[in-house]
Design a protein around this motif. Structure first.
Motif, PDB file in Angstrom:
ATOM      1  N   GLY A 153       2.959  31.436 -10.851  1.00  0.00           N
ATOM      2  CA  GLY A 153       2.155  31.678 -12.038  1.00  0.00           C
ATOM      3  C   GLY A 153       1.066  30.652 -12.260  1.00  0.00           C
ATOM      4  N   GLU A 154       0.868  29.748 -11.294  1.00  0.00           N
ATOM      5  CA  GLU A 154      -0.214  28.768 -11.403  1.00  0.00           C
ATOM      6  C   GLU A 154      -1.554  29.486 -11.202  1.00  0.00           C
ATOM      7  N   ILE A 155      -2.531  29.139 -12.031  1.00  0.00           N
ATOM      8  CA  ILE A 155      -3.818  29.826 -12.029  1.00  0.00           C
ATOM      9  C   ILE A 155      -4.909  28.892 -11.524  1.00  0.00           C
ATOM     10  N   GLU A 156      -5.690  29.364 -10.554  1.00  0.00           N
ATOM     11  CA  GLU A 156      -6.807  28.604 -10.013  1.00  0.00           C
ATOM     12  C   GLU A 156      -8.078  29.436 -10.129  1.00  0.00           C
ATOM     13  N   GLU A 157      -9.119  28.859 -10.704  1.00  0.00           N
ATOM     14  CA  GLU A 157     -10.407  29.546 -10.788  1.00  0.00           C
ATOM     15  C   GLU A 157     -11.156  29.340  -9.481  1.00  0.00           C
ATOM     16  N   LEU A 158     -11.518  30.442  -8.812  1.00  0.00           N
ATOM     17  CA  LEU A 158     -12.226  30.379  -7.532  1.00  0.00           C
ATOM     18  C   LEU A 158     -13.726  30.544  -7.691  1.00  0.00           C
ATOM     19  N   GLY A 159     -14.136  31.208  -8.753  1.00  0.00           N
ATOM     20  CA  GLY A 159     -15.560  31.448  -8.953  1.00  0.00           C
ATOM     21  C   GLY A 159     -15.843  31.813 -10.389  1.00  0.00           C
ATOM     22  N   LYS A 160     -17.097  31.622 -10.794  1.00  0.00           N
ATOM     23  CA  LYS A 160     -17.515  31.924 -12.165  1.00  0.00           C
ATOM     24  C   LYS A 160     -18.882  32.591 -12.116  1.00  0.00           C
ATOM     25  N   SER A 161     -18.999  33.699 -12.836  1.00  0.00           N
ATOM     26  CA  SER A 161     -20.243  34.459 -12.884  1.00  0.00           C
ATOM     27  C   SER A 161     -20.626  34.707 -14.332  1.00  0.00           C
ATOM     28  N   ARG A 162     -21.901  34.974 -14.556  1.00  0.00           N
ATOM     29  CA  ARG A 162     -22.347  35.347 -15.899  1.00  0.00           C
ATOM     30  C   ARG A 162     -22.054  36.814 -16.196  1.00  0.00           C
ATOM     31  N   ARG A 163     -21.685  37.563 -15.167  1.00  0.00           N
ATOM     32  CA  ARG A 163     -21.354  38.977 -15.316  1.00  0.00           C
ATOM     33  C   ARG A 163     -19.856  39.196 -15.120  1.00  0.00           C
ATOM     34  N   TRP A 164     -19.380  40.349 -15.568  1.00  0.00           N
ATOM     35  CA  TRP A 164     -17.974  40.685 -15.385  1.00  0.00           C
ATOM     36  C   TRP A 164     -17.627  40.772 -13.897  1.00  0.00           C
ATOM     37  N   VAL A 165     -16.491  40.228 -13.524  1.00  0.00           N
ATOM     38  CA  VAL A 165     -15.974  40.420 -12.159  1.00  0.00           C
ATOM     39  C   VAL A 165     -15.117  41.683 -12.195  1.00  0.00           C
ATOM     40  N   GLU A 166     -15.698  42.781 -11.742  1.00  0.00           N
ATOM     41  CA  GLU A 166     -15.071  44.093 -11.894  1.00  0.00           C
ATOM     42  C   GLU A 166     -14.339  44.577 -10.649  1.00  0.00           C
ATOM     43  N   HIS A 167     -14.612  43.941  -9.500  1.00  0.00           N
ATOM     44  CA  HIS A 167     -14.010  44.425  -8.253  1.00  0.00           C
ATOM     45  C   HIS A 167     -13.630  43.240  -7.378  1.00  0.00           C
ATOM     46  N   VAL A 168     -12.450  43.313  -6.790  1.00  0.00           N
ATOM     47  CA  VAL A 168     -12.006  42.301  -5.835  1.00  0.00           C
ATOM     48  C   VAL A 168     -11.131  42.971  -4.789  1.00  0.00           C
ATOM     49  N   THR A 169     -11.299  42.572  -3.539  1.00  0.00           N
ATOM     50  CA  THR A 169     -10.480  43.109  -2.458  1.00  0.00           C
ATOM     51  C   THR A 169     -10.373  42.061  -1.363  1.00  0.00           C
ATOM     52  N   THR A 170      -9.393  42.216  -0.492  1.00  0.00           N
ATOM     53  CA  THR A 170      -9.173  41.257   0.584  1.00  0.00           C
ATOM     54  C   THR A 170      -8.965  41.984   1.904  1.00  0.00           C
ATOM     55  N   TYR A 171      -9.219  41.251   2.988  1.00  0.00           N
ATOM     56  CA  TYR A 171      -8.903  41.734   4.332  1.00  0.00           C
ATOM     57  C   TYR A 171      -8.151  40.631   5.061  1.00  0.00           C
ATOM     58  N   VAL A 172      -7.045  40.993   5.700  1.00  0.00           N
ATOM     59  CA  VAL A 172      -6.241  40.011   6.434  1.00  0.00           C
ATOM     60  C   VAL A 172      -5.746  40.640   7.735  1.00  0.00           C
ATOM     61  N   ASP A 173      -5.951  39.937   8.847  1.00  0.00           N
ATOM     62  CA  ASP A 173      -5.270  40.276  10.101  1.00  0.00           C
ATOM     63  C   ASP A 173      -4.861  38.974  10.774  1.00  0.00           C
ATOM     64  N   ALA A 174      -4.450  39.050  12.019  1.00  0.00           N
ATOM     65  CA  ALA A 174      -3.921  37.858  12.690  1.00  0.00           C
ATOM     66  C   ALA A 174      -4.975  36.762  12.863  1.00  0.00           C
ATOM     67  N   LYS A 175      -6.252  37.144  12.903  1.00  0.00           N
ATOM     68  CA  LYS A 175      -7.313  36.170  13.169  1.00  0.00           C
ATOM     69  C   LYS A 175      -8.228  35.923  11.977  1.00  0.00           C
ATOM     70  N   THR A 176      -8.305  36.868  11.063  1.00  0.00           N
ATOM     71  CA  THR A 176      -9.314  36.816  10.014  1.00  0.00           C
ATOM     72  C   THR A 176      -8.698  37.042   8.637  1.00  0.00           C
ATOM     73  N   ALA A 177      -9.231  36.344   7.649  1.00  0.00           N
ATOM     74  CA  ALA A 177      -8.865  36.602   6.259  1.00  0.00           C
ATOM     75  C   ALA A 177     -10.112  36.404   5.402  1.00  0.00           C
ATOM     76  N   LEU A 178     -10.448  37.402   4.606  1.00  0.00           N
ATOM     77  CA  LEU A 178     -11.663  37.378   3.807  1.00  0.00           C
ATOM     78  C   LEU A 178     -11.369  37.871   2.394  1.00  0.00           C
TER      79      LEU A 178
END
Length: 350
Positions: A97-122
């Motif tokens: 439940g620890e919270i870390e802020e990764l980014g801040k924008s002046r607009r709403w952050v409405e979408h987030v997604t991730t990609y992970v495989d054995a070599k890459t994570a984005l």
């Protein structure tokens, strides 16, 4: 509905539910399948552990955003989650439940997604016209992609090499590893309000403001048009094998065939509804050809397209289903409603 009331369906024997404050805006399972999280319009994130699935008192609530939590996705770390809010913050919530802020924008952050495989994570997130691409930690901003209008949906392809974004007058397909930041533009006039990527990267589909779907066959850019909905399509989900695209937007589950030359020139298959209630959410099982569907009357069904067999998961629910998701191993199904009802169902032994 209160927690002393009961609901019929599979949830009676193999699930649990709880009522929280605020409209449920999303739900997701962690990549290790051990936690399930729900987000609310009050800015909270509620996390349940698989071992405590029926002990709703142990489901922990964390105040993450100042305002609504607008989106959630499994973190690149197997145990946590990423969320965006109308406070402009992109946050990580870890297993404790620890919270870390990764980014801040002046607009709403409405979408987030991730990609992970054995070599890459984005990590990708969108706020207004900007789409940000981050490394696995989320602390390093790799690229910022600009769009002509606000981004309405984002999705990685199956290899993490392309990142699609829907917006007014079409979609942009960005190449995550390219040194050039010039997207492939997929143009179609009108307001595009959501996006889905074919599991094998064969097509990109958008939902439109005028109650249609539009798509592009990525091999040659050929346009795909899918119409006939009585209302806007707010939820889309491909089957894991890419054969079917399930959608909300009607009083049945509309299934478009992506095989045998379809969906062009092919009528959709219509699966069972809930007595005339509008289908609001759809989610395909991660490995099996079974689709979960949520409806405006609080009903949740699991349906097998091949046989059209129906398993009632939730009957007598409270409020329109506003969030629906499987865990990656397909053993847990979570749902939430506009009236603050959240629930989990154990499918492992069902």
């Amino acid at each position: 509905m209160t927690e002393n009331q009961t609901m019929r369906g599979l949830i009676e024997k193999r699930g649990a539910f709880r009522v929280v404050e605020g409209h449920i805006t999303g739900c997701a399972a962690s990549r290790d399948n051990q936690r399930f999280a729900f987000t609310t319009a009050e800015g909270d994130v509620i996390i349940a552990h698989r071992g405590d699935l029926t002990d709703t008192a142990s489901w922990r609530t964390y105040a993450v955003h100042d305002g609504a939590t607008l989106c959630i996705t499994p973190d690149t770390d197997p145990q946590g989650f990423l969320t965006g809010g109308d406070d402009g913050r992109l946050c990580r919530v870890d297993m404790h439940g620890e919270i870390e802020e990764l980014g801040k924008s002046r607009r709403w952050v409405e979408h987030v997604t991730t990609y992970v495989d054995a070599k890459t994570a984005l990590i990708a997130s969108a706020a207004g016209k900007q789409l940000e691409l981050r490394d696995a930690t989320g602390r390093t901003l790799l690229k910022t992609f600009e769009h002509p209008t606000s981004v309405s949906g984002i999705a990685f392809d199956n290899k993490g090499k392309r990142l699609g974004a829907s917006h007014y007058n079409g979609a942009s397909l960005w190449y995550t590893q390219s040194k050039s930041d010039n997207p492939r533009l997929l143009e179609w006039k009108g307001s595009h309000i959501g996006i889905a990527m074919h599991p094998q990267g064969e097509a990109l589909i958008t939902a439109m403001q005028d109650n249609d779907l539009h798509g592009w066959r990525l091999s040659d850019g050929h346009n795909i048009r899918m119409s006939g909905y009585p209302t806007k399509v707010r939820s889309m989900s491909f089957s894991s094998n890419g054969k079917w695209l399930a959608t909300s937007g009607a009083d049945v589950v509309v299934m478009w065939p992506f095989f045998g030359g379809g969906p062009m020139g092919k009528p959709p298959q219509e699966l069972a509804g809930a007595g005339g209630a509008l289908c609001t959410q759809v989610a395909f099982h991660p490995t099996q050809e079974v689709v979960a569907a949520g409806f405006a009357d609080g009903t949740v069904l699991m349906i097998e397209p091949a046989t059209q067999r129906v398993l009632p998961v939730v009957l007598d629910g409270s409020g329109s289903i506003s969030a629906l998701a499987y865990s990656a191993d397909g053993c847990t199904l979570g749902f939430g409603t506009e009236e603050g009802l959240i629930g989990l169902v154990d499918l492992a032994s069902a």
